[in-house]
Design a protein around this motif. Structure first.
Motif, PDB file in Angstrom:
ATOM      1  N   LYS A   1     -10.906  12.820 -13.110  1.00 49.50           N
ATOM      2  CA  LYS A   1      -9.881  13.957 -13.351  1.00 49.50           C
ATOM      3  C   LYS A   1      -9.220  14.467 -12.109  1.00 49.50           C
ATOM      4  O   LYS A   1      -7.971  15.091 -11.778  1.00 49.50           O
ATOM      5  CB  LYS A   1     -10.459  15.101 -14.018  1.00 49.50           C
ATOM      6  CG  LYS A   1     -10.803  14.695 -15.471  1.00 49.50           C
ATOM      7  CD  LYS A   1     -11.536  15.984 -16.301  1.00 49.50           C
ATOM      8  CE  LYS A   1     -11.833  15.838 -17.565  1.00 49.50           C
ATOM      9  NZ  LYS A   1     -12.376  16.928 -18.259  1.00 49.50           N
ATOM     10  N   THR A   2     -10.169  14.251 -10.925  1.00 51.74           N
ATOM     11  CA  THR A   2      -9.873  14.926  -9.667  1.00 51.74           C
ATOM     12  C   THR A   2      -9.442  13.769  -8.428  1.00 51.74           C
ATOM     13  O   THR A   2      -8.842  14.093  -7.475  1.00 51.74           O
ATOM     14  CB  THR A   2     -10.847  15.772  -8.977  1.00 51.74           C
ATOM     15  OG1 THR A   2     -11.985  14.989  -8.648  1.00 51.74           O
ATOM     16  CG2 THR A   2     -11.321  16.827  -9.984  1.00 51.74           C
ATOM     17  N   GLY A   3     -10.076  12.720  -8.614  1.00 46.58           N
ATOM     18  CA  GLY A   3      -9.676  11.664  -7.765  1.00 46.58           C
ATOM     19  C   GLY A   3     -10.647  11.716  -6.676  1.00 46.58           C
ATOM     20  O   GLY A   3     -10.583  10.951  -5.643  1.00 46.58           O
ATOM     21  N   GLU A   4     -11.497  12.776  -6.560  1.00 47.67           N
ATOM     22  CA  GLU A   4     -12.558  13.058  -5.763  1.00 47.67           C
ATOM     23  C   GLU A   4     -13.857  12.493  -5.858  1.00 47.67           C
ATOM     24  O   GLU A   4     -13.914  12.263  -7.218  1.00 47.67           O
ATOM     25  CB  GLU A   4     -12.541  14.526  -5.222  1.00 47.67           C
ATOM     26  CG  GLU A   4     -11.378  15.247  -4.917  1.00 47.67           C
ATOM     27  CD  GLU A   4     -10.753  14.546  -3.370  1.00 47.67           C
ATOM     28  OE1 GLU A   4     -11.585  14.434  -2.692  1.00 47.67           O
ATOM     29  OE2 GLU A   4      -9.459  14.516  -3.282  1.00 47.67           O
ATOM     30  N   LEU A   5     -14.907  12.835  -4.936  1.00 49.34           N
ATOM     31  CA  LEU A   5     -16.128  12.086  -5.329  1.00 49.34           C
ATOM     32  C   LEU A   5     -16.661  12.885  -6.441  1.00 49.34           C
ATOM     33  O   LEU A   5     -16.770  14.185  -6.383  1.00 49.34           O
ATOM     34  CB  LEU A   5     -17.129  12.354  -4.329  1.00 49.34           C
ATOM     35  CG  LEU A   5     -16.983  10.978  -3.188  1.00 49.34           C
ATOM     36  CD1 LEU A   5     -17.922  11.332  -1.884  1.00 49.34           C
ATOM     37  CD2 LEU A   5     -17.242   9.660  -3.577  1.00 49.34           C
ATOM     38  N   ALA A   6     -17.335  12.505  -7.752  1.00 54.06           N
ATOM     39  CA  ALA A   6     -17.962  13.429  -8.615  1.00 54.06           C
ATOM     40  C   ALA A   6     -19.160  13.802  -8.100  1.00 54.06           C
ATOM     41  O   ALA A   6     -19.652  13.224  -7.215  1.00 54.06           O
ATOM     42  CB  ALA A   6     -18.411  12.505  -9.822  1.00 54.06           C
TER      43      ALA A   6
END
Length: 410
Positions: A161-166
Motif C-alpha cells: 500500500k505504501t511502497g515502504e518497508l512494512a
C-alpha cells in the motif's frame, strides 16, 4: 564336609535365584510404570526422543518462557523457576541492556540453570516473521541503520500500500519467499543456539505474512516448512525445535519437521469450547507423532475480551490486578489443560512474556501431586460440553460452555 559344602551351595543358589527373580520383577514393575506414564490417551505408546527434557506426571508439567530487557535473573529467581520446571525459553530481549545483546542474556541464563539443575533444557528465541533487533546478529534491522545495510534490507517486506518497508510499531518484517533470506535466517538461528549453549530454539510466528500475498499462500507455507526443516538440520540432530502455533493452518508445512508445538491462545476466539476441543484432539495427534506440546494460557487475553475496557499500564497495579485474575481463572484453565494433556504436554500460565508477567508468581495447585492419567477424557453427553478425566491423584471436571471447572485432589 562335602555334604555341608553341597548344602551351602544349594542354599546360596536358591537365594541368588530368589534375589534375581525379585530384581527382575521389580525391573519389570518399573518398566510397566514408565510405560504407563508415557502412554497416550488412546492407549498407544509415546516415543520420546533422547534429547527431550525429562518428563514426569508427579505434578503438573510446566514450561516457562520469560525475559527482562533490562537485566538477568537473580539467584533467588533462578531457584524459584528451576524448582518448578526443567524446560524453558529465554525470551527475545532478555538481558540486552545489562549484557549488550539478547544472545548474551540467553547464554548467561542457560549456564546458570544448567549448573543449578543439570538436565534442564533451555531454548533460544528467534522470530521467523518480525525482525527484532535485540541480538547482535540483527542489531542493524532498525530505521536508523537499515539503509547502511543493503544486504539485510533486501530481506524485508515492502508494504504494497505504501511502497515502504512494512512494519509493526517500527519492527520490520521478513520476506520468507526470499531464498537468500532463508539461508541467512537458518545460519543466524543455528549460530545463536550454538553460541548460547542452548538446547534448541523456540521459533515464533509461522504465518510468513501470507495475507500480504493472498495469491502466494501455498508458496509462503512451503517456504516456511523448508526453512524450518533446514534449521532443524543445521542445528544438529540432538537439538529441540519448538514452533509457535504450527498446528494452525498457516503452519501446515511446519508441524511435520519440528519437535514441539506451542498452543498459544493469543485471542479469546481461541478459547471457545469448539477450539478447546480441537486443541485436545490436536494434542493427541502431536503426541502420537512423538512430538511435544505447550498449552499456553495468557490471562492478559482473558482480561481483554472487552475492547472498550481500559488497558492498565505496566507497574505494580497491573501486576496485582493480573495476579488476582490469574488466581481466579487458574482452576478452569488448569482443568482445560489436564483434559487434553498427553505425555510431554506442558502447561504455561501467566499474563505476558516478561519476567514480571507471572514467571515469578507461584500457584500452589500446580505443585500438588498429580500422577499419570488413567485414560482418555470422557464427554459426559455426546453433544454436550462437560468433560471429565481421572488422574492418579486428581479428578477433573470441566464445562467449556459455562467456563466452569473443578479439580478434586485425592
Amino acid at each position: 564336609m562335602t555334604n555341608l559344602k553341597t548344602s551351602f551351595h544349594a542354599s546360596w543358589c536358591g537365594l541368588s535365584l530368589m534375589l534375581g527373580l525379585a530384581f527382575a520383577l521389580h525391573t519389570q514393575s518399573l518398566a510397566e510404570e514408565v510405560s504407563t506414564s508415557l502412554q497416550n490417551s488412546d492407549g498407544s505408546q509415546y516415543k520420546a526422543k533422547a534429547y527431550y527434557p525429562k518428563f514426569s506426571w508427579e505434578k503438573t508439567p510446566q514450561y516457562f518462557m520469560f525475559g527482562d530487557t533490562q537485566r538477568t535473573l537473580t539467584p533467588e529467581e533462578v531457584k524459584s523457576i528451576a524448582a518448578r520446571t526443567d524446560f524453558l525459553c529465554i525470551e527475545k530481549s532478555h538481558g540486552m541492556k545489562e549484557l549488550g545483546a539478547a544472545e548474551l542474556g540467553a547464554k548467561h541464563e542457560a549456564a546458570v540453570f544448567k549448573k543449578l539443575k543439570p538436565g534442564t533444557k533451555v531454548l533460544f528465541y528467534f522470530n521467523s516473521a518480525y525482525a527484532y533487533p535485540f541480538t547482535s546478529y540483527a542489531k542493524d534491522l532498525t530505521r536508523s541503520k537499515i539503509d547502511q545495510r543493503p544486504d539485510l534490507k533486501k530481506f524485508l517486506l515492502i508494504d504494497p500500500k505504501t511502497g515502504e518497508l512494512a512494519h509493526r510499531r517500527n519492527v520490520f518484517q521478513f520476506d520468507v519467499l526470499n531464498p537468500e533470506f532463508r539461508t541467512w535466517w537458518v545460519n543466524t538461528v543455528a549460530k545463536g543456539v550454538a553460541e548460547t549453549g542452548c538446547d534448541g530454539a523456540f521459533i515464533d510466528q509461522m504465518h510468513g505474512f501470507s495475507w500480504l500475498r493472498p495469491n502466494q499462500v501455498k508458496e509462503v507455507r512451503s517456504a516456511m516448512g523448508e526453512m524450518m526443516a533446514a534449521l532443524k538440520k543445521k542445528m544438529g540432530p540432538d537439538k529441540i525445535l519448538l514452533a509457535n502455533n504450527a498446528h494452525q493452518r498457516a503452519g501446515v508445512e511446519v508441524l511435520p519437521v519440528v519437535d514441539a508445538n506451542m498452543f498459544e491462545h493469543y485471542d479469546a476466539k481461541l478459547l471457545t469450547k469448539e477450539m478447546l476441543l480441537k486443541d485436545w484432539n490436536d494434542m493427541l495427534k502431536i503426541s502420537k507423532a512423538g512430538k511435544m506440546s505447550i498449552f499456553r494460557i495468557g490471562v492478559e487475553y482473558v482480561s481483554s475480551q472487552d475492547p472498550k475496557a481500559e488497558k492498565p499500564k505496566r507497574g505494580p497495579a497491573r501486576t496485582a490486578k493480573m495476579a488476582a485474575l490469574a488466581k481466579e481463572q487458574l482452576e478452569y484453565f488448569h482443568a482445560c489443560y489436564l483434559i487434553g494433556a498427553q505425555p510431554y504436554s506442558y502447561f504455561q500460565y501467566g499474563w505476558g512474556w516478561t519476567l514480571s508477567d507471572g514467571s515469578l508468581h507461584e500457584f500452589p495447585s500446580l505443585q500438588k501431586p498429580l500422577g499419570a492419567p488413567k485414560g482418555a477424557y470422557t464427554r459426559v453427553k455426546k453433544d454436550g460440553w462437560e468433560f471429565t478425566r481421572e488422574f492418579e491423584r486428581a479428578s477433573v471436571w470441566v464445562d467449556t460452555e459455562k467456563k466452569q471447572a473443578k479439580i478434586t485432589w485425592k
